[in-house]
Design a protein around this motif. Structure first.
Motif, PDB file in Angstrom:
ATOM      1  N   LYS A   1       0.926  -0.895   0.258  1.00  0.00           N
ATOM      2  CA  LYS A   1       0.097   0.117  -0.387  1.00  0.00           C
ATOM      3  C   LYS A   1       0.964   1.507  -0.062  1.00  0.00           C
ATOM      4  O   LYS A   1       0.812   1.908  -0.978  1.00  0.00           O
ATOM      5  CB  LYS A   1      -0.568  -0.505   1.526  1.00  0.00           C
ATOM      6  N   ASN A   2       2.174   1.182   0.684  1.00  0.00           N
ATOM      7  CA  ASN A   2       2.863   2.696   0.714  1.00  0.00           C
ATOM      8  C   ASN A   2       3.539   2.165  -0.682  1.00  0.00           C
ATOM      9  O   ASN A   2       3.772   3.384  -0.607  1.00  0.00           O
ATOM     10  CB  ASN A   2       3.754   2.116   1.969  1.00  0.00           C
ATOM     11  N   SER A   3       4.446   1.909  -0.824  1.00  0.00           N
ATOM     12  CA  SER A   3       4.721   1.515  -1.749  1.00  0.00           C
ATOM     13  C   SER A   3       3.766   2.166  -3.260  1.00  0.00           C
ATOM     14  O   SER A   3       4.007   3.529  -4.114  1.00  0.00           O
ATOM     15  CB  SER A   3       4.640   0.328  -2.778  1.00  0.00           C
ATOM     16  N   GLU A   4       2.540   1.503  -3.187  1.00  0.00           N
ATOM     17  CA  GLU A   4       1.729   2.182  -4.243  1.00  0.00           C
ATOM     18  C   GLU A   4       2.093   3.918  -3.603  1.00  0.00           C
ATOM     19  O   GLU A   4       1.070   4.035  -4.974  1.00  0.00           O
ATOM     20  CB  GLU A   4       0.100   1.974  -4.277  1.00  0.00           C
ATOM     21  N   LEU A   5       1.525   4.088  -2.990  1.00  0.00           N
ATOM     22  CA  LEU A   5       1.111   5.751  -3.154  1.00  0.00           C
ATOM     23  C   LEU A   5       2.469   6.208  -3.601  1.00  0.00           C
ATOM     24  O   LEU A   5       2.921   7.563  -3.858  1.00  0.00           O
ATOM     25  CB  LEU A   5       0.827   5.812  -0.789  1.00  0.00           C
TER      26      LEU A   5
END
Length: 228
Positions: A21-25
């Motif tokens: 999730k953090n990577s996607e953001l």
């Protein structure tokens, strides 16, 4: 008689800290600002499995830290047929590492389980991630204070599943193998690595992968209360 459990070791990425999730953001921010014509969703769909494969090669010393950072991006851009120079890839790589810890989504139940465990056990982290990045992730996500020691592969000189990193972490923590347990999302690196080193383990099996029935496993962090 089984020795009383005193020390609990956690992996960080994909176990407590929601890497995907953090990577996607982070990628959404980078592409919006610098490469608006990249289809971020398509890129991320390709990046997730490619990144996992690159990490697997890295943990077995098949590629270097620099190759990991470059290859995972290069192969993902190739997979979506997007033409980009090496200089731009290196720039995105630096930007990604700089921005990634600013996003601090954790897995559901992280704070609740850490609050539950903290009074009962000494808590620690064992990660193959890079020291500076991991420390910023934990600080920004406000989980740093729960852990007495943080062992990364740079300090230990070897990566999970190598038994050396578990030996190093337990020495750092002044903990005994018989009274410690490891929790992580990678069956190979965290679970088999720990078991082979002589350390009990619990598999955070969020995707319900089929594994040896004798291995302790959970699908949600709060299920740790059934074991600890």
């Amino acid at each position: 008689m089984k020795q009383k459990l005193t020390d609990v070791f956690f992996d960080l990425d994909h176990t407590l800290w929601d890497f995907d999730k953090n990577s996607e953001l982070t990628f959404n921010t980078i592409f919006k600002n610098n490469h608006p014509d990249v289809d971020a969703k398509l890129f991320i769909d390709k990046y997730v499995p490619i990144n996992q494969e690159c990490w697997k090669l890295y943990q077995f010393d098949k590629i270097t830290h620099e190759e990991l950072r470059y290859n995972r991006l290069k192969h993902s851009f190739d997979a979506i047929d997007y033409s980009i120079s090496d200089a731009q890839i290196n720039k995105i790589s630096d930007e990604y590492i700089r921005l990634l810890p600013d996003n601090n989504h954790l897995f559901d139940g992280t704070f609740e389980i850490l609050e539950y465990l903290k009074p009962k056990y000494n808590l620690h982290i064992i990660t193959n991630g890079f020291a500076d990045v991991q420390s910023r992730k934990m600080y920004n996500a406000k989980i740093e204070s729960y852990f007495q020691t943080i062992t990364n592969s740079e300090m230990a000189g070897v990566k999970k599943p190598n038994p050396g990193i578990f030996n190093y972490a337990l020495t750092q923590a002044n903990a005994a193998f018989a009274s410690s347990i490891m929790i992580g999302d990678s069956y190979e690196a965290d679970v088999q690595g720990a078991l082979n080193a002589g350390l009990d383990a619990i598999f955070f099996n969020e995707n319900s992968m089929e594994v040896d029935g004798n291995v302790k496993q959970i699908n949600h962090l709060l299920e740790l209360k059934n074991f600890l």
